[in-house]
Structure formats: structure tokens, C-alpha cells
Write a protein that holds these residues in place. Structure first.
Motif, PDB file in Angstrom:
ATOM      1  N   LEU A 155      -9.646   6.435  -1.006  1.00 16.12           N
ATOM      2  CA  LEU A 155      -9.125   5.591  -1.941  1.00 16.12           C
ATOM      3  C   LEU A 155      -9.944   4.236  -1.886  1.00 16.12           C
ATOM      4  CD1 LEU A 155      -6.145   7.513  -2.591  1.00 16.12           C
ATOM      5  CD2 LEU A 155      -7.864   8.198  -3.603  1.00 16.12           C
ATOM      6  N   ARG A 156     -10.389   3.723  -0.813  1.00 15.64           N
ATOM      7  CA  ARG A 156     -11.146   2.783  -1.141  1.00 15.64           C
ATOM      8  C   ARG A 156     -11.415   1.627  -2.693  1.00 15.64           C
ATOM      9  NH1 ARG A 156     -15.226   1.001   3.845  1.00 15.64           N
ATOM     10  NH2 ARG A 156     -13.261   2.779   4.953  1.00 15.64           N
ATOM     11  N   THR A 157     -12.256   2.568  -3.712  1.00  9.42           N
ATOM     12  CA  THR A 157     -12.480   2.119  -4.352  1.00  9.42           C
ATOM     13  C   THR A 157     -11.499   1.680  -5.245  1.00  9.42           C
ATOM     14  OG1 THR A 157     -14.545   3.465  -4.107  1.00  9.42           O
ATOM     15  CG2 THR A 157     -14.342   1.941  -5.932  1.00  9.42           C
ATOM     16  N   GLN A 158     -10.698   3.020  -5.943  1.00 10.86           N
ATOM     17  CA  GLN A 158      -9.394   2.709  -6.773  1.00 10.86           C
ATOM     18  C   GLN A 158      -8.353   1.366  -6.318  1.00 10.86           C
ATOM     19  OE1 GLN A 158     -10.301   5.073  -5.528  1.00 10.86           O
ATOM     20  NE2 GLN A 158      -9.631   6.930  -7.042  1.00 10.86           N
ATOM     21  N   LEU A 159      -7.814   1.531  -4.520  1.00  6.33           N
ATOM     22  CA  LEU A 159      -7.653   0.300  -4.133  1.00  6.33           C
ATOM     23  C   LEU A 159      -8.343  -0.810  -3.993  1.00  6.33           C
ATOM     24  CD1 LEU A 159      -5.700   2.285  -1.528  1.00  6.33           C
ATOM     25  CD2 LEU A 159      -4.832   1.799  -3.611  1.00  6.33           C
ATOM     26  N   ALA A 160      -9.019  -1.856  -4.215  1.00 10.53           N
ATOM     27  CA  ALA A 160      -9.911  -2.622  -4.502  1.00 10.53           C
ATOM     28  C   ALA A 160      -9.555  -3.512  -5.136  1.00 10.53           C
ATOM     29  CB  ALA A 160     -11.847  -2.341  -4.931  1.00 10.53           C
ATOM     30  N   ASP A 161      -9.287  -4.803  -4.572  1.00 12.02           N
ATOM     31  CA  ASP A 161      -8.516  -6.060  -5.499  1.00 12.02           C
ATOM     32  C   ASP A 161      -7.319  -5.570  -5.625  1.00 12.02           C
ATOM     33  OD1 ASP A 161     -11.371  -7.566  -5.419  1.00 12.02           O
ATOM     34  OD2 ASP A 161     -11.976  -5.498  -6.524  1.00 12.02           O
ATOM     35  N   LYS A 162      -6.080  -4.989  -5.475  1.00 15.61           N
ATOM     36  CA  LYS A 162      -5.119  -5.140  -5.935  1.00 15.61           C
ATOM     37  C   LYS A 162      -3.762  -5.060  -4.595  1.00 15.61           C
ATOM     38  CE  LYS A 162      -5.440  -1.123  -8.812  1.00 15.61           C
ATOM     39  NZ  LYS A 162      -5.212   0.351  -8.649  1.00 15.61           N
ATOM     40  N   THR A 163      -3.276  -5.107  -4.414  1.00 19.31           N
ATOM     41  CA  THR A 163      -1.888  -5.852  -3.447  1.00 19.31           C
ATOM     42  C   THR A 163      -1.249  -4.187  -3.220  1.00 19.31           C
ATOM     43  OG1 THR A 163      -1.077  -7.377  -4.612  1.00 19.31           O
ATOM     44  CG2 THR A 163       0.631  -6.195  -3.300  1.00 19.31           C
ATOM     45  N   VAL A 164      -1.129  -4.005  -1.973  1.00 24.88           N
ATOM     46  CA  VAL A 164      -1.142  -2.636  -1.396  1.00 24.88           C
ATOM     47  C   VAL A 164      -0.125  -2.513  -0.619  1.00 24.88           C
ATOM     48  CG1 VAL A 164      -1.986  -0.903  -0.473  1.00 24.88           C
ATOM     49  CG2 VAL A 164      -3.892  -0.984  -1.949  1.00 24.88           C
ATOM     50  N   ILE A 165       0.953  -2.212  -0.558  1.00 26.78           N
ATOM     51  CA  ILE A 165       2.190  -2.409   0.047  1.00 26.78           C
ATOM     52  C   ILE A 165       2.261  -1.172   1.223  1.00 26.78           C
ATOM     53  CG2 ILE A 165       5.164  -2.461   0.425  1.00 26.78           C
ATOM     54  CD1 ILE A 165       4.699  -3.408  -3.531  1.00 26.78           C
ATOM     55  N   SER A 166       2.196  -1.796   2.553  1.00 32.94           N
ATOM     56  CA  SER A 166       2.612  -0.468   3.544  1.00 32.94           C
ATOM     57  C   SER A 166       3.518  -0.180   4.013  1.00 32.94           C
ATOM     58  CB  SER A 166       2.101  -1.262   4.746  1.00 32.94           C
ATOM     59  OG  SER A 166       1.962  -0.232   6.265  1.00 32.94           O
ATOM     60  N   MET A 167       4.484   0.699   3.448  1.00 25.94           N
ATOM     61  CA  MET A 167       6.190   1.162   4.189  1.00 25.94           C
ATOM     62  C   MET A 167       5.773   1.914   5.715  1.00 25.94           C
ATOM     63  SD  MET A 167       7.452   3.400   1.251  1.00 25.94           S
ATOM     64  CE  MET A 167       8.618   3.501   2.266  1.00 25.94           C
ATOM     65  N   VAL A 168       5.080   1.623   6.472  1.00 20.53           N
ATOM     66  CA  VAL A 168       4.004   3.071   7.264  1.00 20.53           C
ATOM     67  C   VAL A 168       4.741   2.707   9.125  1.00 20.53           C
ATOM     68  CG1 VAL A 168       1.946   4.402   8.263  1.00 20.53           C
ATOM     69  CG2 VAL A 168       1.791   3.418   5.555  1.00 20.53           C
ATOM     70  N   ASN A 169       5.489   3.334   9.183  1.00 16.15           N
ATOM     71  CA  ASN A 169       6.396   3.335  10.147  1.00 16.15           C
ATOM     72  C   ASN A 169       5.181   3.838  11.588  1.00 16.15           C
ATOM     73  OD1 ASN A 169       7.980   1.445  10.022  1.00 16.15           O
ATOM     74  ND2 ASN A 169       8.548   3.102   8.455  1.00 16.15           N
ATOM     75  N   ARG A 205     -11.109  -5.232   0.577  1.00 10.22           N
ATOM     76  CA  ARG A 205     -10.859  -5.348  -0.347  1.00 10.22           C
ATOM     77  C   ARG A 205      -9.929  -5.429  -0.936  1.00 10.22           C
ATOM     78  NH1 ARG A 205     -15.166  -3.086  -4.082  1.00 10.22           N
ATOM     79  NH2 ARG A 205     -14.542  -4.692  -5.951  1.00 10.22           N
ATOM     80  N   SER A 206      -8.662  -4.661  -0.089  1.00 12.48           N
ATOM     81  CA  SER A 206      -7.409  -4.845  -0.707  1.00 12.48           C
ATOM     82  C   SER A 206      -6.619  -6.622  -0.185  1.00 12.48           C
ATOM     83  CB  SER A 206      -6.655  -3.519  -0.246  1.00 12.48           C
ATOM     84  OG  SER A 206      -7.569  -2.507  -1.023  1.00 12.48           O
ATOM     85  N   THR A 207      -5.431  -6.336  -0.381  1.00 14.62           N
ATOM     86  CA  THR A 207      -4.575  -7.349  -0.638  1.00 14.62           C
ATOM     87  C   THR A 207      -3.053  -6.256   0.583  1.00 14.62           C
ATOM     88  OG1 THR A 207      -4.866  -8.928  -1.602  1.00 14.62           O
ATOM     89  CG2 THR A 207      -2.798  -9.503  -0.334  1.00 14.62           C
ATOM     90  N   ILE A 208      -3.452  -6.739   1.310  1.00 17.45           N
ATOM     91  CA  ILE A 208      -2.031  -5.522   2.291  1.00 17.45           C
ATOM     92  C   ILE A 208      -0.695  -7.003   2.519  1.00 17.45           C
ATOM     93  CG2 ILE A 208      -1.258  -4.714   4.150  1.00 17.45           C
ATOM     94  CD1 ILE A 208      -3.626  -3.275   2.554  1.00 17.45           C
ATOM     95  N   VAL A 209       0.372  -5.905   2.133  1.00 15.06           N
ATOM     96  CA  VAL A 209       1.492  -6.631   1.795  1.00 15.06           C
ATOM     97  C   VAL A 209       3.029  -5.361   2.643  1.00 15.06           C
ATOM     98  CG1 VAL A 209       3.270  -6.849   1.297  1.00 15.06           C
ATOM     99  CG2 VAL A 209       1.789  -7.781  -0.243  1.00 15.06           C
ATOM    100  N   GLY A 210       3.703  -6.004   4.582  1.00 11.46           N
ATOM    101  CA  GLY A 210       4.602  -4.947   4.691  1.00 11.46           C
ATOM    102  C   GLY A 210       5.280  -5.132   4.227  1.00 11.46           C
TER     103      GLY A 210
END
Lengths: 216, 216
Positions: free
Chosen positions: B83-97, B126-131
Motif C-alpha cells: 500500500l506504499r503508493t496510497q500511503l505516500a505523503d501521509k501521516t501513518v500511525i503505528s500502534m504496533v508492538n 514517503r510517509s511520516t510515521i507517528v507512534g
């Protein structure tokens, strides 16, 4: 009564634990490389309760029934190596966190064995290591009127030692013991101190961990 | 209104975040590999407030304004790679442990880059990761009447994205955002979930992190 020694006990973290242990009735020996400094540091603490506070060289602190390691992380292993004999067959509590400053943050370092508790266990094969007192704010620990109401997350591979430390923590004013589990959790408990202290720097507060949802 | 997609949103953790986002007025798309299952899962959630909840394939969730990764840790990177293309230039929140069961405990795994957030950042350049959302108890998140009052510890290397997520979290019922700092804290935040869940197993509770000592 059980005597508790605190190696590297003249720093704010060690002094905070000392005053609350003495206030719970324990006889506490603050240890330092410099016995004079330890005596001065102990004389400056006013506990409430029947416990006593005195200063000594680290050797004196290490001969107590129970010993807490409160040195800076980068001198912890060196300090205990010289005291291996005194610490044999005892429960040794590590409150050591390996943290380094990076800009506005304190970030965790992972020592080769994953945690400082594991480093100390390797350095002290005849002692029983218990982790405790990692996330506590030194200033509020030192001030018995601060209203501190914090959780002490405890881990060890030894069930009996873990329980003994938990019972002691529950006697200390302002603290609740929460046994988390084994040494497999050591890195996670220690590293979270970096999160608390970074939050403190960023938000100019003294935050600490209080778990919600536990039974009282 | 901002739309929020949740990849792997049909698990308890994803559903818990979904219902509280919708209750804060967000339009939420639960994603799954199986669109039918996602639709069914969304239909089973009753939010309060003006937000909407619907199910879709992960592709549909990934086309939202903001995307949360709530898959199991061992499928997170594989899921986002497609899903790399759809997620590009977006804020992506990781809640993964990354956690594994070891006897009565859940213990942390440290992936090669130290944290799952760092693994996702590497997979999504190309995405911005926030935890965020790591320490929350799924059952209480799902029950809007549970009285949940938890802290969401947030980290990112991008100040604006971090603040945007914090603002969103503060709108969600029962949650308070606490910005901890940069990705240097990712491993410490993620691994502490192992401590919370191990405490839950041992003490038969649903504990979560509430930091004391913060200003309101």
C-alpha cells in the motif's frame, strides 16, 4: 530489623529511596566511594519513623542484608565487581537505567545483555538480582510531603526475592509494588524511564508511572 | 471531516481505536484483507457522536486522510508494502508492538531497527510515521462506558504530524495525549506494552498507563 545498603547512595535517586526506606522503619546505610561524603549526605536527610540513616563507604553499604544499586549506569558494574564477595548470597536490587542525553531527550541505551539488571546479574553470579525503583521522580521521593503516589514495577527470575522486595516497597510511604514478572521484562522497564524523563524535560513536569486498572 | 483508515482494523486493538475515533466525530474505515469481514466488524460497533464507521479492504482504509496500522506485528511490514503508493505523503500511525508469549508473560522483541515504528518508517520512506495507542486495554477501549482514563504516549521525528495526532487523541473520549518526543523513544514505548500485558496476565487485571504529575 533488616538493614539496607545503597551503593552510590548519595545521588538524588539513591537518597530518595533511602529516606522512604528509613521512614518505613529500615536501617539504611548510604554508600559512596567517599565515606565522608556519604556521612554528610545521610546527615542531611530527615526521615520519619523508626528507621535510621547513616553514611559509609560502599563496602559498608554492601555488607547490609539487602543492597540497592543506585550508581550511575556507567559505573554500576565496576562498583559491584569489587564487592562481589560481600554481595554473594544476597538479594541485590538494581534501580539502574542506561540513559543518554540526545538533544532535549534522554534516550535508552541497550547494554550487550539487554538491560543493566542483566549486566549486574552477569557481574554478580552468586547474588539474586531484582529490578525496582526505576521510574520514580527523585525530587518527589526526597520530599515526604510531595504527595507522591507512584508504582514500583518489579522484576526478577527469583519469585521469593521479588516478593520480598515487593513487600518492602509496599511498606514505603507513597509507593505501591507491582510485580511485572521475570528478567525478560528488564529492558522494557528500564528503557521506559527514558520516556518518563523525556516527557519531564519536554513538558517541564515531574511525571511518574501510576498504572490504572489494578486492584487495590 | 478527516477520514481515518485502520489497517488490520478488525482485531480488538483496531476496533477499540475505531469506536473512540468515530465517537470523536471522525469518519473511520476499518480495513482488513477480507472486505466482507471488515464490513461485518464495522457494523458490530456502535459509536456515539457524529462520526461514521464502515468496513473495506485494506486498500480502502489506506486511501483515508490519516492511516493507523493495527495489524499483528509480524504482518505489519508486509501489509504496508503493498500500500506504499496510497500511503505516500501521509501521516501513518503505528500502534504496533512486537511481543511474544513466553510462559505466563508477553515479552518484547526488538526488530532489527529497534522498533516496529522504525521498521514501518523504513518500509514507507514517503510517509511520516507517528507512534501512538500502544498501551491501551482493548476491552476498555471498546466499551465506551468502561470509565477508561488513559494516556497515549506519542512519538515521531515530525513535530507537526506528532502534534496533529496529539490533537486528535485529545478529542477521543477517555484518552489524553502525551507527546514524549522522537523516534529515539520508539523501542521504549513499544516494549513497555509487554510490561502492561504481563502485569495483566499475572494479576488478572486490565492495567494501562496513566502518568501522574502532568499538568492538566
Amino acid at each position: 530489623m533488616t538493614t539496607v545498603g545503597i551503593l552510590g547512595g548519595t545521588g538524588p535517586a539513591g537518597r530518595g529511596v533511602a529516606i522512604r526506606l528509613a521512614s518505613a522503619g529500615y536501617d539504611v546505610v548510604l554508600g559512596s566511594r567517599d565515606a565522608g561524603r556519604a556521612e554528610k549526605s545521610a546527615a542531611g536527610l530527615r526521615a520519619r519513623g523508626s528507621g535510621t540513616l547513616q553514611g559509609a563507604a560502599n563496602e559498608g553499604a554492601a555488607s547490609c542484608d539487602l543492597v540497592v544499586i543506585a550508581t550511575p549506569w556507567d559505573s554500576a558494574v565496576l562498583t559491584v565487581k569489587d564487592l562481589r564477595t560481600q554481595l554473594a548470597d544476597k538479594t541485590v536490587i538494581s534501580m539502574v537505567n542506561a540513559l543518554v542525553r540526545e538533544g532535549r531527550e534522554l534516550v535508552p541505551l541497550y547494554p550487550p545483555r539487554g538491560s543493566m539488571a542483566a549486566q549486574l546479574a552477569f557481574a554478580l553470579p552468586r547474588s539474586t538480582i531484582v529490578g525496582a525503583f526505576h521510574h520514580l521522580p527523585a525530587d518527589q521521593m526526597l520530599d515526604l510531603d510531595s504527595g507522591l503516589d507512584g508504582d514500583v514495577v518489579i522484576f526478577s527470575d527469583d519469585d521469593a526475592a521479588r516478593q520480598r522486595v515487593a513487600d518492602m516497597v509496599d511498606e514505603m510511604p507513597g509507593l505501591r509494588a507491582v510485580i511485572a514478572g521475570s528478567m525478560s521484562l528488564a529492558s522494557a522497564v528500564e528503557a521506559f524511564t527514558a520516556v518518563c524523563t523525556s516527557i519531564n524535560i519536554r513538558h517541564k513536569v515531574h511525571s511518574y508511572v501510576k498504572l490504572a486498572g489494578l486492584k487495590d
